[in-house]
Scaffold this active site. Structure first.
Site, PDB file in Angstrom:
ATOM      1  N   TRP A 134       4.418   8.401  -2.629  1.00 57.54           N
ATOM      2  CA  TRP A 134       5.461   8.915  -3.511  1.00 57.54           C
ATOM      3  C   TRP A 134       6.678   9.432  -2.759  1.00 57.54           C
ATOM      4  O   TRP A 134       7.681   9.766  -3.370  1.00 57.54           O
ATOM      5  CB  TRP A 134       4.879  10.073  -4.337  1.00 57.54           C
ATOM      6  CG  TRP A 134       4.079  11.003  -3.458  1.00 57.54           C
ATOM      7  CD1 TRP A 134       2.722  10.978  -3.267  1.00 57.54           C
ATOM      8  CD2 TRP A 134       4.579  12.018  -2.574  1.00 57.54           C
ATOM      9  NE1 TRP A 134       2.343  11.925  -2.327  1.00 57.54           N
ATOM     10  CE2 TRP A 134       3.475  12.573  -1.887  1.00 57.54           C
ATOM     11  CE3 TRP A 134       5.857  12.514  -2.291  1.00 57.54           C
ATOM     12  CZ2 TRP A 134       3.602  13.588  -0.950  1.00 57.54           C
ATOM     13  CZ3 TRP A 134       5.979  13.531  -1.343  1.00 57.54           C
ATOM     14  CH2 TRP A 134       4.859  14.055  -0.694  1.00 57.54           C
ATOM     15  N   ASN A 135       6.615   9.580  -1.427  1.00 56.72           N
ATOM     16  CA  ASN A 135       7.683  10.354  -0.777  1.00 56.72           C
ATOM     17  C   ASN A 135       9.030   9.636  -0.755  1.00 56.72           C
ATOM     18  O   ASN A 135      10.075  10.278  -0.828  1.00 56.72           O
ATOM     19  CB  ASN A 135       7.256  10.842   0.614  1.00 56.72           C
ATOM     20  CG  ASN A 135       6.920   9.737   1.560  1.00 56.72           C
ATOM     21  OD1 ASN A 135       6.669   8.601   1.154  1.00 56.72           O
ATOM     22  ND2 ASN A 135       6.905  10.035   2.844  1.00 56.72           N
ATOM     23  N   LYS A 158       0.303  -0.868  -6.263  1.00 61.11           N
ATOM     24  CA  LYS A 158      -0.417   0.319  -6.748  1.00 61.11           C
ATOM     25  C   LYS A 158       0.347   1.494  -6.140  1.00 61.11           C
ATOM     26  O   LYS A 158       0.229   1.799  -4.961  1.00 61.11           O
ATOM     27  CB  LYS A 158      -1.881   0.301  -6.266  1.00 61.11           C
ATOM     28  CG  LYS A 158      -2.696   1.474  -6.798  1.00 61.11           C
ATOM     29  CD  LYS A 158      -2.474   2.708  -5.977  1.00 61.11           C
ATOM     30  CE  LYS A 158      -3.234   3.941  -6.403  1.00 61.11           C
ATOM     31  NZ  LYS A 158      -2.506   4.805  -7.320  1.00 61.11           N
ATOM     32  N   HIS A 159       1.162   2.109  -6.969  1.00 57.92           N
ATOM     33  CA  HIS A 159       1.990   3.203  -6.465  1.00 57.92           C
ATOM     34  C   HIS A 159       1.231   4.523  -6.617  1.00 57.92           C
ATOM     35  O   HIS A 159       0.204   4.593  -7.289  1.00 57.92           O
ATOM     36  CB  HIS A 159       3.327   3.235  -7.229  1.00 57.92           C
ATOM     37  CG  HIS A 159       4.494   3.549  -6.346  1.00 57.92           C
ATOM     38  ND1 HIS A 159       4.422   4.468  -5.316  1.00 57.92           N
ATOM     39  CD2 HIS A 159       5.779   3.092  -6.330  1.00 57.92           C
ATOM     40  CE1 HIS A 159       5.600   4.534  -4.704  1.00 57.92           C
ATOM     41  NE2 HIS A 159       6.435   3.712  -5.295  1.00 57.92           N
ATOM     42  N   ALA A 160       1.765   5.571  -5.991  1.00 57.11           N
ATOM     43  CA  ALA A 160       1.135   6.895  -6.098  1.00 57.11           C
ATOM     44  C   ALA A 160       1.155   7.345  -7.567  1.00 57.11           C
ATOM     45  O   ALA A 160       2.103   7.062  -8.309  1.00 57.11           O
ATOM     46  CB  ALA A 160       1.882   7.886  -5.232  1.00 57.11           C
ATOM     47  N   SER A 161       0.112   8.078  -7.942  1.00 57.87           N
ATOM     48  CA  SER A 161      -0.072   8.428  -9.354  1.00 57.87           C
ATOM     49  C   SER A 161       1.000   9.369  -9.903  1.00 57.87           C
ATOM     50  O   SER A 161       1.151   9.482 -11.111  1.00 57.87           O
ATOM     51  CB  SER A 161      -1.440   9.083  -9.549  1.00 57.87           C
ATOM     52  OG  SER A 161      -2.438   8.130  -9.301  1.00 57.87           O
ATOM     53  N   GLU A 232       0.518   1.827   7.421  1.00 55.84           N
ATOM     54  CA  GLU A 232       1.572   2.758   7.863  1.00 55.84           C
ATOM     55  C   GLU A 232       1.101   4.135   7.447  1.00 55.84           C
ATOM     56  O   GLU A 232       1.195   4.502   6.273  1.00 55.84           O
ATOM     57  CB  GLU A 232       2.908   2.424   7.172  1.00 55.84           C
ATOM     58  CG  GLU A 232       3.450   1.038   7.478  1.00 55.84           C
ATOM     59  CD  GLU A 232       4.007   0.931   8.886  1.00 55.84           C
ATOM     60  OE1 GLU A 232       4.121   1.954   9.578  1.00 55.84           O
ATOM     61  OE2 GLU A 232       4.317  -0.196   9.303  1.00 55.84           O
ATOM     62  N   CYS A 266       6.828  10.873   6.939  1.00 57.97           N
ATOM     63  CA  CYS A 266       5.910  10.559   8.033  1.00 57.97           C
ATOM     64  C   CYS A 266       6.612  10.658   9.369  1.00 57.97           C
ATOM     65  O   CYS A 266       6.016  11.042  10.362  1.00 57.97           O
ATOM     66  CB  CYS A 266       5.343   9.162   7.832  1.00 57.97           C
ATOM     67  SG  CYS A 266       6.614   7.920   7.589  1.00 57.97           S
ATOM     68  N   GLU A 363      -1.395  16.827  10.544  1.00 57.50           N
ATOM     69  CA  GLU A 363      -0.058  16.575  10.020  1.00 57.50           C
ATOM     70  C   GLU A 363       0.270  17.630   8.964  1.00 57.50           C
ATOM     71  O   GLU A 363      -0.522  17.873   8.059  1.00 57.50           O
ATOM     72  CB  GLU A 363      -0.014  15.185   9.382  1.00 57.50           C
ATOM     73  CG  GLU A 363       1.354  14.864   8.791  1.00 57.50           C
ATOM     74  CD  GLU A 363       1.397  13.490   8.123  1.00 57.50           C
ATOM     75  OE1 GLU A 363       0.398  13.097   7.483  1.00 57.50           O
ATOM     76  OE2 GLU A 363       2.430  12.824   8.233  1.00 57.50           O
TER      77      GLU A 363
HETATM   78  P1  NAP Z   1      -2.260   9.284   0.015  1.00 55.83           P
HETATM   79  O1  NAP Z   1      -2.990  10.324  -0.726  1.00 55.83           O
HETATM   80  O2  NAP Z   1      -2.979   8.478   1.010  1.00 55.83           O
HETATM   81  O3  NAP Z   1      -1.578   8.354  -1.077  1.00 55.83           O
HETATM   82  C1  NAP Z   1      -0.885   7.180  -0.723  1.00 55.83           C
HETATM   83  C2  NAP Z   1      -1.276   6.071  -1.679  1.00 55.83           C
HETATM   84  O4  NAP Z   1      -2.647   5.734  -1.474  1.00 55.83           O
HETATM   85  C3  NAP Z   1      -1.171   6.455  -3.142  1.00 55.83           C
HETATM   86  O5  NAP Z   1      -0.777   5.331  -3.884  1.00 55.83           O
HETATM   87  C4  NAP Z   1      -2.588   6.863  -3.487  1.00 55.83           C
HETATM   88  O6  NAP Z   1      -2.892   6.777  -4.863  1.00 55.83           O
HETATM   89  C5  NAP Z   1      -3.377   5.857  -2.704  1.00 55.83           C
HETATM   90  N1  NAP Z   1      -4.732   6.266  -2.388  1.00 55.83           N
HETATM   91  C6  NAP Z   1      -5.220   7.488  -2.177  1.00 55.83           C
HETATM   92  N2  NAP Z   1      -6.517   7.444  -1.876  1.00 55.83           N
HETATM   93  C7  NAP Z   1      -6.874   6.141  -1.885  1.00 55.83           C
HETATM   94  C8  NAP Z   1      -8.094   5.441  -1.646  1.00 55.83           C
HETATM   95  N3  NAP Z   1      -9.212   6.074  -1.313  1.00 55.83           N
HETATM   96  N4  NAP Z   1      -8.070   4.121  -1.721  1.00 55.83           N
HETATM   97  C9  NAP Z   1      -6.958   3.466  -2.046  1.00 55.83           C
HETATM   98  N5  NAP Z   1      -5.784   4.056  -2.305  1.00 55.83           N
HETATM   99  C10 NAP Z   1      -5.741   5.393  -2.215  1.00 55.83           C
HETATM  100  O7  NAP Z   1      -1.029   9.871   0.788  1.00 55.83           O
HETATM  101  P2  NAP Z   1      -0.116  11.082   0.393  1.00 55.83           P
HETATM  102  O8  NAP Z   1      -0.725  12.279   0.956  1.00 55.83           O
HETATM  103  O9  NAP Z   1       0.236  11.086  -1.023  1.00 55.83           O
HETATM  104  O10 NAP Z   1       1.191  10.639   1.209  1.00 55.83           O
HETATM  105  C11 NAP Z   1       1.531  11.201   2.379  1.00 55.83           C
HETATM  106  C12 NAP Z   1       0.951  10.466   3.584  1.00 55.83           C
HETATM  107  O11 NAP Z   1       1.587   9.204   3.725  1.00 55.83           O
HETATM  108  C13 NAP Z   1       1.257  11.219   4.833  1.00 55.83           C
HETATM  109  O12 NAP Z   1       0.172  11.188   5.708  1.00 55.83           O
HETATM  110  C14 NAP Z   1       2.433  10.447   5.409  1.00 55.83           C
HETATM  111  O13 NAP Z   1       2.651  10.629   6.774  1.00 55.83           O
HETATM  112  C15 NAP Z   1       2.075   9.047   5.034  1.00 55.83           C
HETATM  113  N6  NAP Z   1       3.270   8.176   5.084  1.00 55.83           N
HETATM  114  C16 NAP Z   1       3.372   7.260   6.078  1.00 55.83           C
HETATM  115  C17 NAP Z   1       4.497   6.465   6.177  1.00 55.83           C
HETATM  116  C18 NAP Z   1       4.648   5.425   7.268  1.00 55.83           C
HETATM  117  O14 NAP Z   1       5.515   4.559   7.146  1.00 55.83           O
HETATM  118  N7  NAP Z   1       3.862   5.464   8.322  1.00 55.83           N
HETATM  119  C19 NAP Z   1       5.511   6.601   5.245  1.00 55.83           C
HETATM  120  C20 NAP Z   1       5.367   7.550   4.241  1.00 55.83           C
HETATM  121  C21 NAP Z   1       4.232   8.330   4.169  1.00 55.83           C
HETATM  122  P3  NAP Z   1      -3.017   8.097  -5.765  1.00 55.83           P
HETATM  123  O15 NAP Z   1      -1.669   8.713  -5.810  1.00 55.83           O
HETATM  124  O16 NAP Z   1      -3.469   7.567  -7.065  1.00 55.83           O
HETATM  125  O17 NAP Z   1      -4.023   8.983  -5.094  1.00 55.83           O
END
Ligand code: NAP
Length: 458
Positions: A134-135, A158-161, A232, A266, A363
């Site tokens: 979502w960020n 599949k975007h963030a909820s 990523e 990130c 992090e």
């Molecule tokens: P997250 O919980 O992993 O959510 C990211 C996406 O993954 C959402 O669409 C989420 O869906 C889904 N998801 C969560 N658990 C899952 C599972 N077990 N199986 C499949 N899909 C799943 O991440 P966040 O905490 O919201 O986002 C922040 C993280 O993203 C940080 O660690 C950040 O550093 C990283 N990030 C990395 C980059 C890069 O380019 N390297 C860029 C931006 C962010 P739901 O919303 O439905 O849970």
């Protein structure tokens, strides 16, 4: 997680969505596969025309889209606008360059391979599943969507909820530009519903931007099915300041590096290693700059950064700060939860951070910087690399030998010298170690999801 738009400035649920049923999911996978077969009969020129038309639509709707992003995840309106326009730029980049990036190659003189003709083609592979955070609701998804569609693949998002309306907007944008129905669609599903999709033989690969746990789960499901993934993931990027640096500029941009997107990036700098010769000068300016930022209404022009996107995100950040303080860290500014509605968190600087504190390794996805003094470049590099992550880095020096050394020795996917880490459509982006694998953007990004097919002729 409930699929809903919840205003981070108030905590009020504005709109809830029912997840797609198994029949609705099947309908979308079938449409994505059919669109892939249809795209096989199109040229780069046709796809570029549709991509540019979609970019035109996005640009013409920038104010509405920016407002939607701000409502759903709380970034300032100005940065949401910038994100939407950057996404359109990324679309045009791939419209203009995909054919060149994917031009067939001749690796050696055909005679050396015992052939009269030899080429490597870069053909599409089919439906790719994209799990996105979502960020940066538009830009993160676009980094996948634009190259994938230009290569002739189709996408299921599949975007963030917590950003369902941004997701639905993206799920219609490409078809509005002219792409066939099904070329890029949104699946309204929860995280737990993702892994089983990898068992479907029509879905050929997956890309995920998000946490390490989510990435590992999707990669495991893909691995069982012998399908490729690009991941990523998170980062604890360093910001290194050495004596020859322009300290004033470093301190100024050091603040931006940490508070951009309310610290939820990130590639935000999270660990600041400053040489003792310039430590006091840098620390004074940096802490003053962090303290001078304002967090508040993301629609007000005077606001530096808005609230954190979710209540959980804010409590995670504050727990890391409280843990550090309980174990002896010193708070130089910030560190307290503001009263009142909204998931605001102040710009915070911690020092005296030690390895037993969680924030030393984990992090922190919010505007909290850890400031460390180092005695030289050797120590800076050693401590920079003492991390499970390796996404990018920002290093400040005007010494050519130091620049060369930092570029070579920092174990991360990027080293940005005298500037902030940023993503550009033409520049590869990605990490090493727990920050993931594979690259987005540039020619490397579009080549992640293609079949590099050898055509050899006797
Ligand atoms: P997250 O919980 O992993 O959510 C990211 C996406 O993954 C959402 O669409 C989420 O869906 C889904 N998801 C969560 N658990 C899952 C599972 N077990 N199986 C499949 N899909 C799943 O991440 P966040 O905490 O919201 O986002 C922040 C993280 O993203 C940080 O660690 C950040 O550093 C990283 N990030 C990395 C980059 C890069 O380019 N390297 C860029 C931006 C962010 P739901 O919303 O439905 O849970």
């Amino acid at each position: 997680m409930t699929i809903a738009t919840i205003d981070p400035t108030t905590g009020e649920t504005l709109k809830e969505f029912t997840p797609h049923t198994p029949a609705e999911i099947e309908e979308r996978i079938a449409a994505a596969h059919a669109a892939y077969l249809e795209l096989a009969g199109t040229t780069f020129e046709q796809r570029a025309g549709w991509m540019r038309a979609a970019a035109d639509i996005l640009e013409s709707e920038v104010d509405t889209v920016a407002s939607l992003i701000t409502t759903e995840m709380g970034k300032t309106l100005a940065t949401a606008r910038y994100e939407a326009l950057k996404s359109a730029t990324g679309m045009r980049h791939y419209a203009d360059n995909a054919e060149r990036y994917l031009a067939p190659e001749q690796p050696v003189d055909p005679a050396k391979a015992g052939a009269s003709g030899l080429s490597v083609r870069f053909d599409p592979i089919g439906v790719v599943l994209a799990v996105m955070p979502w960020n940066y609701p538009l830009w993160q998804a676009m980094r996948f969507a634009a190259p994938a569609l230009m290569a002739g693949n189709t996408g299921l998002l599949k975007h963030a909820s917590n950003v369902p309306q941004s997701a639905l907007y993206l799920g219609e944008l490409f078809e509005r530009g002219g792409f066939p129905h099904g070329a890029f669609q949104t699946l309204l599903i929860e995280g737990a519903q993702v892994a089983p999709l990898l068992d479907d033989r029509r879905i050929r690969a997956a890309t995920l931007t998000g946490s390490v746990a989510a990435g590992a789960s999707v990669a495991a499901a893909a691995g069982r099915n012998v399908k490729k993934t690009v991941l990523e993931l998170g980062g604890t990027d360093v910001f290194i300041v050495l004596p020859s640096a322009d300290v004033q500029r470093a301190a100024e941009l050091g603040v931006t590096a940490r508070v951009q997107n309310s610290g939820q990036s990130c590639i935000a700098s999270k660990r600041y290693y400053v040489h003792s010769d310039v430590y006091d000068d840098f620390a004074g300016r940096f802490v003053e700059g962090m303290a001078a930022t304002t967090t508040g209404d993301p629609r007000a022009e005077s606001t530096t950064f808005g609230p954190l996107a979710t209540e959980r995100g804010r409590s995670d950040v504050h727990e890391l700060v409280e843990d550090a303080v309980a174990k002896g860290a010193t708070v130089l500014t910030g560190g307290t939860l503001p009263e009142g509605p909204g998931w605001y968190y102040p710009a915070t600087v911690l020092t005296d951070v030690t390895p037993e504190m969680r924030i030393f390794r984990e992090e922190c996805f919010g505007p909290v910087a850890c400031l460390y003094r180092v005695d030289g470049i050797d120590e800076a590099i050693e401590r920079a690399n003492d991390s499970d992550f390796g996404l990018s880095s920002s290093v400040w020096t005007n010494d050519a030998a130091e620049i060369e050394r930092l570029g070579r020795e920092i174990d991360a996917g990027g080293v940005f010298v005298n500037g902030l880490t940023a993503s550009f459509p033409a520049v590869p982006f990605g990490g090493v170690k727990d920050s993931g694998y594979g690259r987005e953007l540039s020619d490397l990004g579009i080549k992640e999801f293609v079949n590099a097919k050898t055509v050899w002729q006797a």
